[in-house]
Scaffold this motif. Structure first.
Motif, PDB file in Angstrom:
ATOM      1  N   THR A  31      -5.716 -37.368 -15.655  1.00  0.00           N
ATOM      2  CA  THR A  31      -6.360 -38.478 -16.371  1.00  0.00           C
ATOM      3  C   THR A  31      -5.355 -39.589 -16.640  1.00  0.00           C
ATOM      4  N   THR A  38      -9.650 -38.258 -22.835  1.00  0.00           N
ATOM      5  CA  THR A  38      -9.936 -36.935 -22.290  1.00  0.00           C
ATOM      6  C   THR A  38     -10.072 -35.943 -23.435  1.00  0.00           C
ATOM      7  N   SER A  58     -12.669 -38.269 -19.296  1.00  0.00           N
ATOM      8  CA  SER A  58     -12.667 -37.031 -18.516  1.00  0.00           C
ATOM      9  C   SER A  58     -12.817 -35.831 -19.432  1.00  0.00           C
TER      10      SER A  58
END
Length: 390
Positions: free
Chosen positions: A380, A14, A342
């Protein structure tokens, strides 16, 4: 180039796109500087205070990699060519009155300067800011840079610039973008992403904005791939491309343009990963499906990753960690979970002067942004546990 494993902290990687809302005091300082009411040292003091606050609050989110929020920049697109959005410090090869980069859904537009003479070169590089920020934090930092395709819009659409061909100008753009990326890595960036918000817009024919109807998407991709060709496969695993339908004053410029006009072509770019707006997309499954279909396992030597937008910077509602996890788990029905990451849909405030009308104030938007990032990280990690990704 910093040593950084994007899976270490969250399993599924992420990272942010880049910008954060500037505090109201900083936005006021930009305006005062343009009006000659304060000097550059006073503006820089406000910028440094905003960077310090940004980094401290980013660290508190638990994010494994952070950004300085572009607090020192005029905008994501214009930092190489001007110090402020009003044109103070404009590069000497440029003049006012260029093309509109975008006309947004709420009716406002953002106009670029135009190239009036050669040669062109950047007045500022992203690393100029990054070098100041890295000593202020112990967290890995990512850096966003502008694409050569966005800056290609500085060249007039139809009229040539005397003594400086479009071909010579665009060759210089590729050189400068490569330099921007390399200097960012040399300054210590762990990741670098190339902003490509003009990609989706290039598939619309808006009569108010002639460049959008000129069929420029293939050429834009060619320009970006010209930059990617300068880097090894190992280097390109750390170089991303970001797409979104824009974000300014809580409005967008191309959310109504079919995503499939862009995605199959975008994955022809030989980048290692893509940061893809998705939280604000109404119909997500067809986009997940398209990403899964077109994301490449061999893009000139690299396996591409898809970092999906799971929070919407234009909406003050804070997405819960559970909601974010659910979105990533659903996406894994269409996209190989080992190629999944993400991100945020867009930078939270790509322009230095941004009133954030949906939020009520830039300061409240700033509070909301850090809450969203906190939940992005937690969600996440939750999705990685549910999917067995580590």
């Amino acid at each position: 180039m910093a040593d950084y494993d994007p899976r270490t902290a969250t399993g599924i990687p992420t990272e942010p796109v880049g910008s954060m809302p500037r505090p109201a005091t900083l936005q006021e300082a930009y305006a005062a500087y343009d009006e000659g009411k304060i000097d550059k040292a006073a503006l820089e003091a406000e910028q440094e205070a905003a960077v310090d606050d940004t980094l401290a609050r980013y660290e508190a989110t638990g994010a494994p990699i952070i950004s300085d929020g572009e607090q020192r920049w005029s905008s994501f697109a214009t930092y190489p060519i001007t110090d402020t959005l009003a044109g103070t410090g404009l590069a000497p090869s440029l003049g006012p009155g260029g093309q509109f980069f975008a006309i947004f859904a709420d009716g406002h537009g953002r106009q670029l300067p135009k190239l009036v003479k050669g040669p062109f070169e950047y007045a500022n590089y992203a690393a100029d800011s990054l070098r100041k920020s890295i000593p202020k934090t112990t967290r890995p930092m990512k850096q966003a840079v502008i694409s050569p395709s966005m800056l290609a819009l500085l060249y007039p659409l139809e009229d040539p610039v005397e003594g400086y061909s479009r071909e010579d100008f665009e060759a210089k753009l590729v050189d400068e973008c490569e330099k921007d990326i390399r200097q960012s890595f040399d300054a210590g960036a762990a990741r670098v992403s190339v902003d490509f918000t003009e990609g989706r817009l290039a598939t619309r024919a808006d009569p108010r904005n002639p460049w959008t109807g000129a069929g420029l998407l293939p050429h834009f991709i060619e320009l970006i791939n010209g930059v990617m060709a300068r880097f090894s496969p190992e280097e390109r695993t750390k170089i991303g491309v970001h797409t979104c339908p824009g974000g300014d004053r809580d409005s967008v410029h191309s959310a109504d343009v079919p995503y499939n006009n862009l995605l199959p072509e975008m994955f022809r770019i030989n980048a290692g990963y893509f940061l893809i707006q998705l939280a604000s997309e109404r119909e997500k499954d067809p986009v997940y499906e398209s990403i899964g279909k077109h994301l490449r396992t061999d893009a000139d030597g690299v396996t591409q990753m898809a970092y999906l937008g799971v929070v919407n910077p234009g909406n003050p509602r804070v997405e819960s960690a559970e909601e974010i996890a659910d979105r990533l788990v659903r996406a894994a029905d269409f996209i190989d979970r080992q190629q999944l990451g993400s991100t945020d849909d867009c930078g939270f405030s790509p322009f230095s002067i941004d009133e954030k009308p949906n939020h009520g104030s830039p300061d409240f938007a700033r509070d909301v942004a850090f809450q969203k990032i906190t939940n992005r990280v937690a969600g996440t990690r939750m999705a990685a546990e549910r999917l067995g990704v580590s």
